[in-house]
Each structure stands twice: as structure tokens, then as C-alpha cells.
Design a protein around this motif. Structure first.
Motif, PDB file in Angstrom:
ATOM      1  N   LEU A 686      65.715  23.097  62.280  1.00 31.35           N
ATOM      2  CA  LEU A 686      65.415  23.841  63.472  1.00 31.35           C
ATOM      3  C   LEU A 686      65.317  23.289  64.736  1.00 31.35           C
ATOM      4  O   LEU A 686      65.700  23.903  65.761  1.00 31.35           O
ATOM      5  N   VAL A 687      64.776  21.859  64.813  1.00 30.14           N
ATOM      6  CA  VAL A 687      64.674  21.300  66.158  1.00 30.14           C
ATOM      7  C   VAL A 687      65.919  20.966  66.675  1.00 30.14           C
ATOM      8  O   VAL A 687      66.332  21.389  67.794  1.00 30.14           O
ATOM      9  N   TYR A 688      66.871  20.381  66.022  1.00 30.94           N
ATOM     10  CA  TYR A 688      68.274  20.240  66.172  1.00 30.94           C
ATOM     11  C   TYR A 688      69.101  21.186  66.750  1.00 30.94           C
ATOM     12  O   TYR A 688      69.394  21.233  68.118  1.00 30.94           O
ATOM     13  N   CYS A 689      68.781  22.491  65.977  1.00 32.83           N
ATOM     14  CA  CYS A 689      69.870  23.516  66.290  1.00 32.83           C
ATOM     15  C   CYS A 689      69.021  24.284  67.535  1.00 32.83           C
ATOM     16  O   CYS A 689      69.832  25.120  68.377  1.00 32.83           O
ATOM     17  N   GLY A 690      67.941  24.164  67.655  1.00 34.30           N
ATOM     18  CA  GLY A 690      67.015  24.805  68.670  1.00 34.30           C
ATOM     19  C   GLY A 690      67.679  24.433  69.992  1.00 34.30           C
ATOM     20  O   GLY A 690      68.109  24.998  71.018  1.00 34.30           O
ATOM     21  N   ILE A 691      67.705  23.210  70.022  1.00 34.70           N
ATOM     22  CA  ILE A 691      68.194  22.305  71.436  1.00 34.70           C
ATOM     23  C   ILE A 691      69.722  22.741  71.414  1.00 34.70           C
ATOM     24  O   ILE A 691      70.060  22.972  72.690  1.00 34.70           O
ATOM     25  N   ALA A 692      70.495  22.817  70.418  1.00 31.22           N
ATOM     26  CA  ALA A 692      71.845  22.982  70.547  1.00 31.22           C
ATOM     27  C   ALA A 692      72.078  24.377  71.027  1.00 31.22           C
ATOM     28  O   ALA A 692      72.927  24.567  72.072  1.00 31.22           O
ATOM     29  N   ILE A 693      71.451  25.192  70.487  1.00 29.33           N
ATOM     30  CA  ILE A 693      71.382  26.865  71.121  1.00 29.33           C
ATOM     31  C   ILE A 693      70.944  26.928  72.781  1.00 29.33           C
ATOM     32  O   ILE A 693      71.684  27.456  73.460  1.00 29.33           O
ATOM     33  N   ALA A 694      70.112  26.164  72.995  1.00 27.90           N
ATOM     34  CA  ALA A 694      69.535  26.197  74.379  1.00 27.90           C
ATOM     35  C   ALA A 694      70.610  25.460  75.359  1.00 27.90           C
ATOM     36  O   ALA A 694      70.867  26.091  76.328  1.00 27.90           O
TER      37      ALA A 694
END
Length: 806
Positions: A686-694
Motif C-alpha cells: 500500500l505504501v509503495y503503490c500509494g506513492i506510485a499513484i500519486a
């Protein structure tokens, strides 16, 4: 070109900020997990040495031979070079309350630091010495052992030594109660003892003596589970880091095609373009790796504290900073950065100079050869692994190590092929928008269908996050639910009698429960046997010693061949995991080293958790029952039986619980650690992908500022422009979520087929609440990341934004 890369980083730092943060966190997480994992291999399993505090050396059997104890030959060989005191450890309970205790020979009292404070040492078989409990010398107490009940005279009282609550008997009485020698306390030179022992047993000295403490094996098992958890988490972190960084770099390079074409136009060669991009990745990787290694040690201490506080690591587990875990994390960060940009740089080197004149933002040729090859390879490998599990190894579908790699391969394959499936999914999901009044819906639909790369780049991290959540949580919940159903089916009892504060009961308790009217009782004593088929290697098998008539009457095991009624002293019942056939004869090594040649009387379906083996009570030795299954006979008064059972077990170290309550407690206990482990894994994703989405949406929104300004010049209000941006963001999240659910359905279908082969039936369970919550979190991140830069851009005059491109 390195100077150009440095200048690019300075001038376009917002586009690289997300990648830098993601990579920094990746290195920090990798370093923290490496440090904790390294600590598990060197952590002491007991903080202090108590039982053998005054023994320079301890000799105990290796794990595979522990059921046999220390052989007489080994005792003789060690006695030839040093003074030896045999230690025996057996179940003891003093009726009247309190925890179960350990029975030991009096000669071990001084070794553990126990000191007489009243009375004298035991001199006859009928005398004991206790450490606490409020009894005084001269009192007569009843002592329950695994096999009998007997009255003893308290000859003395000792000071307690730490957590070792022992009852001491004469050496001869201890040998009669427990013939097996569990360890040797040796007063001699460690080198001489090792020479005498060779490879026949473990020789422990110094702090290693703590490995022989009570509970050390449990702590070691806990550390083993911690290693598995961290290994899975590290694998997921590596997978997500490479995928996210690679996709982010690829998208960033794709959005810079015109800029790269301008470089080609002014004379840059393809090699120089690749070197510039690799230089950018090298600088980002260097900065992120250094920052991540600085954050790793405090992160490791926080992770270790969390593991201990949640019971996933033994008490006292701590992390010390060492060099090589950080070196590995640093190298991993650099490799991830360079690997992430490698494919994108090769494609960038093929950009033609004339592309600098292109104005259209329609994505063409999104599916490159590399995406086709790696996407189909990952998808094919995931499907092949899943099919292999169903056909050849269905037990792998019941544990995290088995199904997690399959899930990651399937998600990687679908994510790489996302540009291929985004248009049809986007067309389907936006079909209602084309029927709406107004232009906003039409613009959102057209934007999603033309800017395939942007939609796919945003949908990919959503696919990874939601796909991991739905697949992992669904797989975990499915396994837990099926294990609970299987356990509920196997337990044919109404009540269970379980030990309190220990791992076994006295056979005296079983006799008293059997004396209660209106019930049938089945007792099972846990033993471990080593089974060897003709021409094969020995294999340690968990088994239960039972009464054949009770097993037949009370069990609900599914028999594949043979009959439970055929279990005799010269036979055994096994599950399918042993791969033995009905009528085969196997050699069984029992506790104490004795062997027997037994016939396979029945083969049971293994089930998800395995069934193990069953032998008759003759092979229980001095082991008491682990539990008693109690079933009401037809017409029995439940309330009266409950009262009688509690009265029969009161003060004997036993507790009466309903079978339903026990099954529910077992399910909570088993599923708890698995769910906590999944939280670690999903938290990383979730941390990784949240950054990627943002990061992706911020780049897309800033890159399309001119398009948004054109909308405003065409008559759209700022609110309508923000609505278009929000619609495109939510649509990308919906595409990713739909693809994620497709992967989850595929993985759970494969797991269902495998579990059905194991247990005969299976149910798919999906915890929708966390999956929906994670999807909404992705949507919220997407909206904020897209709307904030769009709102900032809307404050500028549209005509200024639409001015000539740089």
C-alpha cells in the motif's frame, strides 16, 4: 551526459520526487527487514540460563532424535571424560490448583541453582522436594504424573530458580517415572566432551546452554515463523519496488519523448540518450539508497518491537545494527533503480528526431516487445504454477509460501499486459458516460481511450495494491475458513477436556472422566514417530496414541482405504502424505529408540492441516493424553453431565470446554498470526503503490495542463475541468480495481480446486471490508494527487498556459 542528467534532475525534480521517495522507502524497508532477519539467526532463544546455570556443558539429543533421549552408550562415552548428571524432565501436577510443573531428579537441583531453605533432600521413593506452593516439610501431598496418582511426603522446600517450578524426586524414582534421559549436565572440558560426543548429539556451553531451557524450542519455532514472514515480506517488497520503479521510470520517459527527440535533433546519439537516463537513475538510486540505509536501523527496531508485542517474535528479541544487511539493501536500491530505467532507456534511444514535431497526445504502440514477452511469461508462469499446485501439490495452496509467489506472478503478468486490456475495459466502464448529457462525460471517455499509457500507468499500482489485498486476504481467509470447517467436522465430541497451563493431562483425569455416566470418551496422547518405508529414508511423523475402539466410535476422519476398526498393536493408520498403501509394512522407531514393524491398516485423507498417524495406546509410553473428547450419549442430561465433568476434573489441572468454543478459539489463534503477517505484506504494497499513484497522476496532470487550459478556452468552467480530471482519475482506479478482482477470482479459483482435492470440499471466503477500504484509499490518493495540481494550474490564465510549447 551525466551533467545533462544532473541538470534534468534539478529542473524536473517534481517528476522524480515520487520515484525517489518510493525507492528510499524501499531501501529502508529492505534494510530494516534484513537487519531483523539477520537478528533471528543469532538471537538467543532464552535470555538467561536457569536450569543448567551451574553446568559448564550440556549434552542433549539433536532435534530428530529428541524423542529417543540420550542413549546409554552416549552416557557411558561422556562419563569416561567428565562428571555426568542425567536429567529427566516429566509432567507433574499437584492437585489443588496452580500450573503444571516439571518433575526432575534431585541431583539436578544444585545445577539449576535451587537451594534448600527447609527440610532435607528426598531419601526414599516416597519423598519429594518442592520449590513453592505454600507446603511445608512433613506435609503429605497427592502428585499426579502422566501415568498415575500417588501420595508423597514433602521432605524439603527449595528456593525457586527463575521460572523453573520443579518438583524433585530421588534419582531412582525419577528414572522409574521417566526412563528417558532428556539431557546431560556435564562438568568437564567442552572440547573433551565434543570429542567424545562427535555428531551424535548437541554439545552446548556458554550462552548456548539457553537452547536447552524450557520453552526454548517454542521460541525457536517462533523465530522460524518470523523468518518465513520476513522472507515473504521481503519478496513482496522486492517485487513491488521493481515493478513500481520500473513502471514509473517507463511512464516518465514516455512523457518525455518530445524532449528526447529534441536532444536527438541537436545531435545526441541513442547511446548518449541511454547514458543520460541511466545517469539520472544512478543519481536517484544513490541518493535513495543512502537515505534508506540511514532510516533502516530505527525502522528495524520499530519492526522488532511490533513483532514482539504481537507475539510474532519471542520475548526479549532485539536487533543490533550490522553491516552486511545494510550493504545488501544499498546494493538492492541501486540495482532496482538501474533495472527500472534500463528497458525505458533502450526504448528512449530509438526515439526519432522528427518526433519533436509531433503534437498529438494519442498513445501509439504502447505494447512493446518487452512488455509482450515479460507479460506473457509472468502470466504463463503464474498459471502453470497454479495448475501444478492443483494437480501435483495441493498442500501448497494451504500455506503462504505456496500461494504468494503465484499471486505475484499473475499480478505482474496482468499489469504488464494492462495496456492491451485497458481500452476494452475503459470502453465498457465509460459506456454510461457516452449517454450522459453534457461534454464532461464524453471528454473523460475520450481521454481514457486515447491516453492508454496514462490510464494503464495509473491502473497498474491500483492493480498491484488491490490485487495483492484481495488475493492474499482472500486466500488467507479461505484457508482459515476451510481449516475451521475441517476441524469442526473432525471433532465429533460435545466437550473437550484440556490441560491448564501445560501440554498434557494425567491418565488419572481420563479415568475419572470415563467414570462419568452418560458419555463416551476418547483420549489421544501426542507422540512423534520416525517412519521408514522399505528402501526409503526415515521420515518424522506426528502421531497420536489412541484406543482403537474410541477412535472408531468418536472420529470423523475420511477413510480413503482400509478401516479404522482394523487398528491393532501390530498396525498403524496414516494419512495420504506418507504415500503408503493399504497393507504395506513400515519400520517405525518409537520413543526410547525401540523399533516396530507395523502394517498400514487404513489410509486417511490428509486434509488441509494434515492428519498424521494413529497408533494404539501401547506406544504412548509415559506420555499422558493431550486432550479428551467427550460426547453425550443419547438421552443424557446435558446440564447434569456438564456439572459431573467439572466436578471430576476440578483441581486436577484440567478444564472442560465445549467443542464449538474450542474450534472457534483454535481458528482465532491460527488465523491471527497469518492475518498479522498479511498486514505487514499489504502495508508495504500500500505504501509503495500509494506513492506510485500519486506520482503518476501528478505527472499526468501537470503534463496535461495545456489540454486543461484548452478546455477552459473552449467554454468549460474551472469546476468542469476539475470534474474531468476527477473522472479520469476515478476511471483509472476503477480499471485497476476490476483487473485486480479478476486476478483475485483466478487465484481463488485455483486455490479452491487445490483445497478441494485435499479436504473433499472447500469454500471461498473474501473479506470485502478491507478490500473495499483499500480500493477507496487508492481512489482518494488518486483524486488528491490529480486535483491539487489541476487546481493550482487553473489559477493561471488559460491563454498563458496554451502559449507555444517549450
Amino acid at each position: 551526459m551525466l551533467s545533462v542528467a544532473l541538470h534534468t534532475l534539478r529542473s524536473r525534480w517534481p517528476a522524480f520526487a515520487g520515484t525517489l521517495i518510493a525507492l528510499t522507502l524501499g531501501v529502508a524497508m529492505s534494510g530494516a527487514m534484513n537487519l531483523v532477519l539477520a537478528a533471528t539467526f543469532h538471537a538467543p532463544v532464552a535470555r538467561t540460563v536457569q536450569r543448567y546455570a551451574h553446568a559448564p556443558v550440556v549434552v542433549r539429543p539433536r532435534a530428530a532424535d529428541r524423542q529417543d533421549g540420550v542413549s546409554a552408550r552416549l552416557i557411558s562415552d561422556v562419563s569416561a571424560v567428565a562428571r555426568v548428571i542425567p536429567d529427566r524432565d516429566f509432567y507433574v501436577y499437584l492437585p489443588g490448583g496452580g500450573p503444571s510443573r516439571t518433575g526432575r531428579p534431585w541431583s539436578m537441583a544444585g545445577i539449576g541453582g535451587h537451594r534448600l531453605v527447609a527440610g532435607h533432600a528426598p531419601r526414599t521413593a516416597g519423598e519429594i522436594v518442592v520449590g513453592d506452593g505454600g507446603v511445608r516439610p512433613g506435609a503429605r501431598v497427592t502428585v499426579l504424573t502422566a501415568t498415575r496418582e500417588r501420595s508423597y511426603l514433602v521432605a524439603g522446600v527449595t528456593t525457586p530458580a527463575g521460572s523453573d517450578h520443579a518438583v524433585f524426586f530421588t534419582d531412582a524414582e525419577a528414572a522409574a517415572l521417566s526412563p528417558r534421559v532428556d539431557a546431560l549436565a556435564v562438568d568437564g572440558s567442552p572440547a573433551a566432551v565434543r570429542a567424545a560426543v562427535g555428531d551424535r548429539a548437541e554439545v552446548l556451553d556458554g550462552a548456548d546452554r539457553g537452547r536447552a531451557e524450557a520453552g526454548a524450542d517454542g521460541a525457536r519455532d517462533t523465530l522460524g515463523d518470523t523468518q518465513i514472514l520476513l522472507g515473504i515480506a521481503a519478496g513482496v517488497a522486492g517485487f513491488v519496488a521493481i515493478f513500481i520503479v520500473a513502471s514509473t521510470f517507463a511512464f516518465a520517459v514516455a512523457r518525455r519523448r518530445r524532449e528526447l527527440a529534441l536532444l536527438r535533433m541537436v545531435g545526441a546519439t541513442p547511446r548518449q540518450v541511454r547514458r543520460m537516463l541511466l545517469g539520472e537513475a544512478l543519481l536517484i538510486g544513490l541518493i535513495a539508497s543512502v537515505a534508506g540505509c540511514v532510516l533502516a536501523p530505527p525502522g528495524a527496531r520499530l519492526l522488532a518491537h511490533w513483532l514482539v508485542s504481537h507475539g510474532l517474535a519471542p520475548a526479549g528479541f532485539a536487533v543490533t545494527t550490522s553491516r552486511w544487511p545494510l550493504v545488501i539493501a544499498f546494493g538492492t536500491g541501486m540495482l532496482v533503480a538501474l533495472f527500472g530505467v534500463w528497458a525505458a532507456s533502450r526504448r528512449a534511444g530509438r526515439v526519432h528526431a522528427l518526433e519533436a514535431l509531433r503534437e498529438a497526445v494519442v498513445d501509439r504502440n504502447v505494447m512493446t516487445g518487452g512488455r509482450w514477452v515479460f507479460g506473457l511469461a509472468a502470466l504463463g508462469a503464474g498459471l502453470a504454477t497454479m495448475i501444478d499446485q492443483v494437480v501435483s501439490d495441493p498442500a501448497a495452496a494451504g500455506n503462504r509460501k505456496g500461494y504468494t509467489p503465484t499471486i505475484m506472478l499473475l499480478i505482474a503478468g496482468v499489469a504488464l499486459l494492462a495496456p492491451l486490456v485497458v481500452p476494452p475495459f475503459a470502453r465498457l466502464l465509460t459506456w454510461p458516460l457516452g449517454r450522459m448529457r453534457g461534454a464532461c462525460g464524453m471528454v473523460v471517455r475520450a481521454g481514457a481511450l486515447t491516453a492508454v499509457r496514462s490510464t494503464a500507468a495509473t491502473a497498474a499500482p491500483v492493480l498491484v495494491t488491490v490485487g495483492m489485498a484481495a488475493s492474499l486476504l482472500g486466500a488467507t481467509a479461505t484457508v482459515d475458513a476451510d481449516k475451521t470447517a475441517e476441524l469442526r467436522h473432525r471433532v465429533g465430541a460435545d466437550y473437550l477436556v484440556l490441560p491448564t497451563g501445560g501440554d498434557q493431562l494425567s491418565r488419572v483425569v481420563a479415568d475419572r472422566v470415563r467414570a462419568v455416566g452418560g458419555v463416551d470418551v476418547a483420549a489421544s496422547a501426542p507422540i512423534t514417530v520416525s517412519v521408514r518405508r522399505d528402501g526409503g529414508a526415515s521420515r518424522s511423523v506426528p502421531a497420536q496414541a489412541v484406543d482403537p475402539a474410541e477412535l472408531t466410535r468418536m472420529s470423523h476422519y475420511e477413510v480413503v482405504s482400509g478401516s479404522l476398526a482394523d487398528l491393532r498393536d501390530d498396525s498403524m493408520v496414516v494419512d495420504q502424505d506418507l504415500e503408503a498403501r493399504l497393507g504395506d509394512r513400515v519400520t517405525v522407531r518409537l520413543a526410547g529408540g525401540a523399533t516396530a514393524r507395523l502394517r498400514i491398516a487404513a489410509v486417511l485423507r490428509s486434509g488441509i492441516d494434515g492428519t498424521g498417524a494413529f497408533l494404539t495406546g501401547r506406544y504412548a509410553g509415559n506420555t499422558g493424553p493431550q486432550r479428551l473428547d467427550v460426547r453425550l450419549r443419547p438421552g443424557a442430561d446435558r446440564a447434569a453431565v456438564t456439572t459431573a465433568l467439572r466436578a471430576a476434573t476440578r483441581g486436577l489441572g484440567a478444564d472442560v470446554v465445549t467443542a464449538r468454543a474450542w474450534v472457534e478459539a483454535a481458528n482465532r489463534g491460527h488465523g491471527r498470526n497469518t492475518r498479522l503477517g498479511m498486514l505487514v505484506v499489504l502495508g508495504i504494497a500500500l505504501v509503495y503503490c500509494g506513492i506510485a499513484i500519486a506520482n503518476t497522476l501528478a505527472m499526468v496532470t501537470m503534463d496535461r495542463a495545456r489540454d486543461q487550459a484548452l478546455l477552459r478556452l473552449s467554454g468549460a468552467t474551472p469546476r468542469q475541468v476539475l470534474g474531468v480530471v476527477a473522472g479520469e482519475s476515478v476511471l483509472a482506479v476503477m480499471v485497476g480495481a476490476v483487473l485486480a478482482l479478476g486476478v483475485a477470482v483466478l487465484t481463488l479459483a485455483g486455490q479452491w480446486a487445490a483445497l478441494r482435492r485435499l479436504s473433499g470440499e472447500a469454500l471461498i471466503t473474501m473479506p470485502w471490508s478491507p478490500v473495499i477500504g483499500i480500493t477507496l484509499a487508492c481512489a482518494l490518493i488518486a483524486l488528491v494527487s490529480a486535483l491539487v495540481p489541476a487546481w493550482i494550474g487553473s489559477r493561471a490564465r488559460a491563454i498563458d498556459v496554451v502559449g507555444p510549447r517549450e
